[in-house]
Design an enzyme around this catalytic site. Structure first.
Site, PDB file in Angstrom:
ATOM      1  CG  ASP A  36      -2.717   1.214   0.882  1.00  0.00           C
ATOM      2  OD1 ASP A  36      -2.913   0.937   0.280  1.00  0.00           O
ATOM      3  OD2 ASP A  36      -1.853   2.514   1.043  1.00  0.00           O
ATOM      4  CE  LYS A  41      -5.069   1.858   4.232  1.00  0.00           C
ATOM      5  NZ  LYS A  41      -6.021   1.247   2.737  1.00  0.00           N
ATOM      6  N   GLY A 258     -26.731   1.109   1.270  1.00  0.00           N
ATOM      7  CA  GLY A 258     -25.533   2.136   1.086  1.00  0.00           C
ATOM      8  C   GLY A 258     -24.167   1.440   1.013  1.00  0.00           C
ATOM      9  CB  CYS A 261     -20.329  -2.709  -3.139  1.00  0.00           C
ATOM     10  SG  CYS A 261     -19.430  -3.919  -2.531  1.00  0.00           S
ATOM     11  CE  LYS A 321     -22.057  -5.227   5.984  1.00  0.00           C
ATOM     12  NZ  LYS A 321     -22.340  -6.574   4.577  1.00  0.00           N
TER      13      LYS A 321
END
Length: 431
Positions: A36, A41, A258, A261, A321
């Site tokens: 990355d 990160k 939402g 994706c 979610k």
């Protein structure tokens, strides 16, 4: 999970897809280097901290630390790698098309990687991207390197399980040897491998998400009709879902979809069609229904309260979610923005979300429990169906609210029980 040759795999991108892909390939016995460009990160991952919340992922990374490493260095990632997996994000561009700049950055960086046998794109890309990648590889002196599309079908919250126990592994390749190589990488995965041409594989991901989004918007349209006719959408959806031709999945009415994706892929598919001169009428309606769903909730609350100006409203759940900390395209963002625009005071609770200081969240207040978020409120909206909400002492909450009005945007709670406790209860598609 042995009995097969160990491969050396370079994974580009340490986001949701890259980390799950890298960790799962390590679990399958391969040596994986995840690269990355974000120093923080990579530092966290090397220290054993996972920068995203995904159940089981941290344990998987820890268990496979001998086979799994993280780097900022391109040469280190490609050293001895036989397969390069492209797992970078492809956000919408200003035109509505997928922004492939990160994909091209990775593909062009592979020049000189003579050990590679295959480049595999797992990022969600428009149909036809593979042909362009093939041309770039050929121009970079990598004509001998195969190319494949291997779209991901993992859902946040269950991504590790979805990778290791998939409904199917889709491999798109024009070369049989490359298709076999990618299939071999997945030995140990409990699910069938389906091979096809590259363009068809690229279409599968977009079509799958569009169909799932369509089922949600469809049941939400039925829910609106149920509200106007006195039917109960939960009963309707249950009976409809028992039809083996239809199934129960994604037939749950609510305030809309939402995440990273559905919104992106639906818009990308619609834009792809527009670029070919074709208008996807059904998908356009699906997107419109979903956009209206959040605004319908605000309008119904406004009608119940008389006005939202000066009202205190608690949003219960912020993530798109449960089981994730992902706020991307979350319905809560639209709800908070609309409530603030109407002059309401917005209070929030979520066990995982980290919305940051940007608007609309800078103008809201966060509370550590649902009960504290609702104390003194005029209304509450169930936005995310976190299981903690079923453990709330709703009788005590009814007494602590200024006006016990509850809009259950996920049909999580029992209407009769809530009304018996003194709530003015509103569900989605419930009489």
């Amino acid at each position: 999970m042995g009995g097969k040759p160990e491969r050396r795999v370079a994974v580009f991108g340490a986001g949701y897809i890259g980390l799950v892909t890298g960790a799962c390939f390590a679990e399958l016995g391969h040596r994986v280097v995840v690269r990355d460009i974000d120093p923080e990160k990579v530092r966290l991952l090397r220290a054993g901290d996972v920068p995203i919340y995904e159940p089981g992922l941290g344990d998987l990374i820890a268990r496979n630390k001998e086979r799994l490493s993280f780097t900022l260095d391109l040469a280190e990632a490609l050293d001895g790698a036989e397969v390069a997996y492209v797992c970078v994000d492809t956000p919408p561009s200003a035109s509505g098309d997928a922004d492939l700049s990160r994909v091209w950055s990775v593909v062009r960086s592979l020049e000189g990687a003579t050990d590679l046998k295959a480049v595999v794109v797992k990022s969600t890309v428009p149909v036809g991207t593979g042909s362009r990648v093939r041309a770039v590889l050929d121009e970079s002196g990598l004509a001998h390197v195969g190319y494949a599309s291997n779209p991901e079908f993992t859902a946040e919250g269950t991504a590790v399980h979805d990778f290791l126990h998939p409904d199917r592994v889709v491999v798109g390749a024009s070369d049989e040897a490359v298709a076999r190589l990618v299939a071999d990488l997945h030995q140990g995965v409990e699910g069938p491998v389906v091979t096809m041409d590259v363009r068809s594989a690229e279409m599968v991901k977009l079509a799958s998400n569009a169909l799932l989004a369509t089922k949600i918007s469809f049941i939400n349209e039925i829910a609106t009709l149920c509200e106007k006719t006195g039917a109960d959408v939960t009963e309707v959806a249950h009976a409809v879902g028992l039809d083996h031709r239809l199934g129960p999945h994604f037939l749950r009415a609510g305030i809309g979809w939402g995440g990273s994706c559905f919104p992106k892929d639906s818009e990308a598919l619609r834009q792809l069609a527009s670029n070919t001169g074709y208008h996807l009428q059904l998908l356009s309606a699906v997107i419109e229904v979903n956009n209206l769903q959040k605004r319908r909730a605000i309008q119904q609350l406004n009608d119940e309260l008389g006005t939202l100006a000066g009202a205190r409203v608690a949003l219960l759940g912020l993530t798109f979610k449960p089981g994730t900390d992902d706020m991307r395209e979350a319905p809560s963002t639209v709800l908070a923005s609309r409530l603030l625009a109407e002059g309401a005071e917005v209070r929030c609770w979520d066990p995982m979300a980290r919305p940051g200081a940007a608007e609309p969240w800078a103008s809201t207040t966060r509370h550590p429990t649902p009960e504290l978020a609702m104390a003194g409120a005029d209304a509450a909206i169930v936005v995310t169906e976190w299981p903690q909400l079923q453990e709330v002492d709703w009788a005590a909450v009814a007494g602590a609210m200024r006006r016990p009005v509850l809009y259950d945007g996920r049909n999580l709670l029992d209407p009769a029980a809530m009304r018996a406790l003194g709530f003015t209860y509103m569900g989605v598609g419930r009489p």
